[in-house]
Design an enzyme around this catalytic site. Structure first.
Site, PDB file in Angstrom:
ATOM      1  N   GLU A 260       0.883  -1.174   0.000  1.00 21.77           N
ATOM      2  CA  GLU A 260       0.000   0.000   0.000  1.00 21.77           C
ATOM      3  C   GLU A 260       0.913   1.214   0.000  1.00 21.77           C
ATOM      4  O   GLU A 260       1.491   1.554   1.030  1.00 21.77           O
ATOM      5  CB  GLU A 260      -0.884  -0.001   1.252  1.00 21.77           C
ATOM      6  CG  GLU A 260      -1.666  -1.291   1.470  1.00 21.77           C
ATOM      7  CD  GLU A 260      -2.861  -1.418   0.545  1.00 21.77           C
ATOM      8  OE1 GLU A 260      -3.209  -0.415  -0.106  1.00 21.77           O
ATOM      9  OE2 GLU A 260      -3.432  -2.508   0.465  1.00 21.77           O
ATOM     10  N   CYS A 294      -2.190   9.014   2.920  1.00 20.17           N
ATOM     11  CA  CYS A 294      -1.946   8.504   1.570  1.00 20.17           C
ATOM     12  C   CYS A 294      -3.111   8.808   0.635  1.00 20.17           C
ATOM     13  O   CYS A 294      -2.938   8.995  -0.552  1.00 20.17           O
ATOM     14  CB  CYS A 294      -1.689   7.015   1.630  1.00 20.17           C
ATOM     15  SG  CYS A 294      -3.008   6.133   2.484  1.00 20.17           S
TER      16      CYS A 294
HETATM   17  P1  NAD Z   1       9.025   5.334   3.951  1.00 19.16           P
HETATM   18  O1  NAD Z   1       8.900   4.310   2.882  1.00 19.16           O
HETATM   19  O2  NAD Z   1      10.274   6.086   4.054  1.00 19.16           O
HETATM   20  O3  NAD Z   1       8.756   4.687   5.376  1.00 19.16           O
HETATM   21  C1  NAD Z   1       7.557   4.025   5.664  1.00 19.16           C
HETATM   22  C2  NAD Z   1       7.858   2.919   6.643  1.00 19.16           C
HETATM   23  O4  NAD Z   1       8.660   1.942   6.007  1.00 19.16           O
HETATM   24  C3  NAD Z   1       8.658   3.425   7.845  1.00 19.16           C
HETATM   25  O5  NAD Z   1       8.058   2.940   9.018  1.00 19.16           O
HETATM   26  C4  NAD Z   1      10.030   2.852   7.629  1.00 19.16           C
HETATM   27  O6  NAD Z   1      10.655   2.526   8.860  1.00 19.16           O
HETATM   28  C5  NAD Z   1       9.725   1.603   6.843  1.00 19.16           C
HETATM   29  N1  NAD Z   1      10.864   1.167   6.025  1.00 19.16           N
HETATM   30  C6  NAD Z   1      11.785   1.935   5.399  1.00 19.16           C
HETATM   31  N2  NAD Z   1      12.684   1.166   4.752  1.00 19.16           N
HETATM   32  C7  NAD Z   1      12.309  -0.112   4.977  1.00 19.16           C
HETATM   33  C8  NAD Z   1      12.831  -1.375   4.583  1.00 19.16           C
HETATM   34  N3  NAD Z   1      13.914  -1.486   3.814  1.00 19.16           N
HETATM   35  N4  NAD Z   1      12.191  -2.489   5.016  1.00 19.16           N
HETATM   36  C9  NAD Z   1      11.093  -2.399   5.786  1.00 19.16           C
HETATM   37  N5  NAD Z   1      10.564  -1.237   6.187  1.00 19.16           N
HETATM   38  C10 NAD Z   1      11.159  -0.108   5.783  1.00 19.16           C
HETATM   39  O7  NAD Z   1       7.780   6.298   3.777  1.00 19.16           O
HETATM   40  P2  NAD Z   1       7.428   7.599   4.597  1.00 19.16           P
HETATM   41  O8  NAD Z   1       7.719   8.755   3.728  1.00 19.16           O
HETATM   42  O9  NAD Z   1       7.964   7.561   5.960  1.00 19.16           O
HETATM   43  O10 NAD Z   1       5.852   7.363   4.705  1.00 19.16           O
HETATM   44  C11 NAD Z   1       4.967   8.012   3.934  1.00 19.16           C
HETATM   45  C12 NAD Z   1       4.678   7.242   2.652  1.00 19.16           C
HETATM   46  O11 NAD Z   1       3.803   6.174   2.954  1.00 19.16           O
HETATM   47  C13 NAD Z   1       3.954   8.105   1.655  1.00 19.16           C
HETATM   48  O12 NAD Z   1       4.430   7.846   0.368  1.00 19.16           O
HETATM   49  C14 NAD Z   1       2.521   7.666   1.792  1.00 19.16           C
HETATM   50  O13 NAD Z   1       1.712   7.905   0.682  1.00 19.16           O
HETATM   51  C15 NAD Z   1       2.696   6.213   2.056  1.00 19.16           C
HETATM   52  N6  NAD Z   1       1.503   5.675   2.693  1.00 19.16           N
HETATM   53  C16 NAD Z   1       0.673   4.883   1.951  1.00 19.16           C
HETATM   54  C17 NAD Z   1      -0.513   4.406   2.500  1.00 19.16           C
HETATM   55  C18 NAD Z   1      -1.446   3.536   1.708  1.00 19.16           C
HETATM   56  O14 NAD Z   1      -2.358   2.955   2.294  1.00 19.16           O
HETATM   57  N7  NAD Z   1      -1.304   3.402   0.408  1.00 19.16           N
HETATM   58  C19 NAD Z   1      -0.848   4.737   3.804  1.00 19.16           C
HETATM   59  C20 NAD Z   1       0.015   5.547   4.518  1.00 19.16           C
HETATM   60  C21 NAD Z   1       1.201   6.001   3.959  1.00 19.16           C
END
Ligand code: NAD
Length: 523
Positions: A260, A294
């Site tokens: 997601e 999101c």
């Molecule tokens: P990000 O990808 O940097 O981090 C999101 C999460 O992923 C964090 O908790 C981080 O610790 C984890 N993460 C990072 N690298 C990882 C890895 N290699 N393995 C496992 N986990 C890892 O994103 P962000 O900028 O912190 O979060 C916002 C993003 O999330 C935005 O793009 C937003 O649109 C998206 N988002 C999507 C939804 C949806 O339902 N589609 C919902 C909420 C947020």
């Protein structure tokens, strides 16, 4: 501009609340990290981190608990979700405090998460029995072949969730996994770990066997690989960039994953829209959780004939948004959650302005309210070449564009690699559905921003394009956590030529039979 404001007042959470919750995490083998409240800067905790051994222990414990849990009747598992639902509603003041303190969002936006979790708990408790019932499809030889399609839980599901909707995203995806007979190992974001730990605590009080829902703590880039290496399925919510890494790691192990990811969501105001209603609701659609949602809208396309009226009314609403901290319902919009988010928002807006965009409202950080506050911001004159034209800002920033026709609005809305959510405003909902069907997005809300589709728990939501591959909610949101197993019993005799029949006659007989079945249109 007259945005009413209130100084930040939320303190860190009391240690009498957070310290016992740490017992719900398998962590401590790696050095702790400090976590701070975004609004006040007060320290929430020295958060213990999980070592590889901790992660191994969490999976072993979860795997052990899962074997017994999967044998329990679905109705018993569903009853736990119902009790959990009641606890979440009854204790909402505690969880609202935790969510607000960890994220900096306003209470009304935190409440959306409580409602989401309650909705999903109720929904999956109600439908799990039906979705998990063994199916009896028609067999190869009607009457002679009996087929049962069983549902087997995957085993241990990893739920890796971000910080922006820490209750909804850590919990609402775990509930269908649990009721389907799986164990869950959660990896909540460090910034919002206590929200997830509270949910696990509440679930145990609701009757979930201790150990079935584990939590490990650590930065995703540090422990993500170790978690995925042990999981039977991965449910990930976060950015598209990280989604690609998760997909590679899951692919390497040939396990499934649900991704997601990000969005750059469009809201379309058609010529016949109820402009006042659209302007009012667009506020929630654009600025929920300070735009760190999101599903939220970052692009608005307005038909020429209503453009001026929409812009005037929308800006009026934006200027009345009450910005501030405080663990109460007094403010409309809270803080961004981190320095990184604030830096992105500032960079996107400054870049657009430097390249000729016009700020109609907002456009300023508000350090007087707290370190990461930023005003709800509306831009026009945004063009290709400006960073925020294509990139997700994930903040309280929206750009308004003119559209000359429905066709033009659809074309502009689809000019993106993302495809998560969209919103269409029109009095002619029949035409609205036709327009919606042509928008490349996993969900489209007509005369709503995101809650109509998102809140319909029986309907799947998720992304197209780089917004992801999986679905949450609906049957898909549960069935992704199971494998099917087909068990076929052949009665009387195996499917081979009759005694004395040559292989050639058998082939001819089968050809006749297959032709007959097609003529009779039998499945
Ligand atoms: P990000 O990808 O940097 O981090 C999101 C999460 O992923 C964090 O908790 C981080 O610790 C984890 N993460 C990072 N690298 C990882 C890895 N290699 N393995 C496992 N986990 C890892 O994103 P962000 O900028 O912190 O979060 C916002 C993003 O999330 C935005 O793009 C937003 O649109 C998206 N988002 C999507 C939804 C949806 O339902 N589609 C919902 C909420 C947020």
């Amino acid at each position: 501009m007259t945005i009413a404001t209130q100084p930040a007042t939320s303190d860190a959470l009391p240690s009498s609340l957070v310290q016992p919750l740490l017992a719900n995490a398998v962590a401590g083998g790696a050095p702790a990290v400090e976590v701070f409240a975004p609004v006040t800067g007060a320290k929430i905790a020295d958060l213990p981190q999980s070592s590889t051994q901790d992660i191994e222990t969490a999976f072993e414990t979860a795997r052990h608990a899962q074997r017994e849990w999967a044998r329990r009747p679905v109705r018993e598992r569903a009853a736990v979700l119902r009790r959990f639902h009641d606890i979440v509603l009854a204790e909402q003041n505690i969880i609202l405090d935790i969510v607000q303190t960890e994220t900096g969002k306003s209470r009304v936006h935190a409440f959306d998460e409580v409602a989401d979790v309650a909705t999903n708990a109720r929904h999956y408790a109600a439908v799990a029995g039906r979705l998990l019932t063994t199916r009896r499809p028609r067999g190869a030889l009607p009457g002679l072949t009996r087929v049962d399609v069983r549902h087997r839980p995957k085993g241990v599901v990893a739920v890796i969730s971000p910080w922006n909707y820490p209750l909804a995203l850590a919990v609402s995806d775990a509930l269908p996994a649990l009721v389907a007979g799986n164990a869950v190992v959660a990896r909540p974001d460090n910034q919002t770990a206590f929200t997830a730990l509270w949910a696990i605590d509440a679930a145990v009080r609701a009757g979930l066997p201790r150990g079935l829902w584990q939590a490990v703590l650590g930065r995703g880039s540090v422990i993500g690989g170790e978690v995925i290496a042990r999981a039977d399925y991965v449910d990930y919510t976060g950015s598209s960039a990280t989604g690609r890494i998760i997909a590679q790691q899951a692919g390497e192990r040939l396990i499934g994953c649900s991704l997601e990811l990000g969005g750059k969501n469009p809201l379309l105001v058609l010529a016949d829209a109820d402009v006042s209603r659209a302007a009012e609701i667009a506020i929630r659609a654009c600025f929920a959780s300070a735009g760190q949602l999101c599903e939220s809208m970052e692009r608005i396309y307005v038909h020429d004939s209503v453009y001026d009226r929409f812009v005037t009314e929308f800006i009026e609403h934006v200027e009345n948004i009450k910005l501030g901290g405080g663990l109460n319902f007094d403010n409309d919009m809270g803080s961004l959650t981190s320095r990184r988010q604030l830096d992105t928002v500032v960079a996107h807006v400054d870049d657009a302005v430097a390249k000729g965009a016009t700020v109609l409202a907002g456009g300023r950080a508000r350090p007087d309210l707290g370190p990461y506050f930023y005003e709800p911001t509306v831009l026009t004159g945004v063009r290709p070449g400006m960073t925020l034209y294509r990139e997700e800002t994930f903040g309280p920033v929206v750009s308004i564009y003119r559209a000359h026709s429905d066709e033009d609005a659809i074309e502009q809305a689809n000019d993106t690699a993302y495809g998560l959510n969209a919103s269409v405003w029109t009095k002619d909902t029949r035409n609205g559905r036709a327009v919606a069907a042509r928008i490349n997005a996993g969900s489209v809300n007509i005369n709503e921003g995101f809650l109509a589709a998102w809140g319909s728990a029986d309907a799947p939501v998720g992304g197209l394009g780089i917004s992801g591959t999986g679905r949450r909610h609906g049957p898909e949101g549960l069935l992704k956590y199971i494998d099917t197993q087909t068990i076929a019993v052949q009665r009387v005799r195996p499917i081979v030529p009759l005694p004395g029949m040559s292989e050639e006659t058998w082939a001819k007989t089968m050809t006749l039979l297959l032709g007959l079945m097609n003529t009779l249109r039998q499945k």
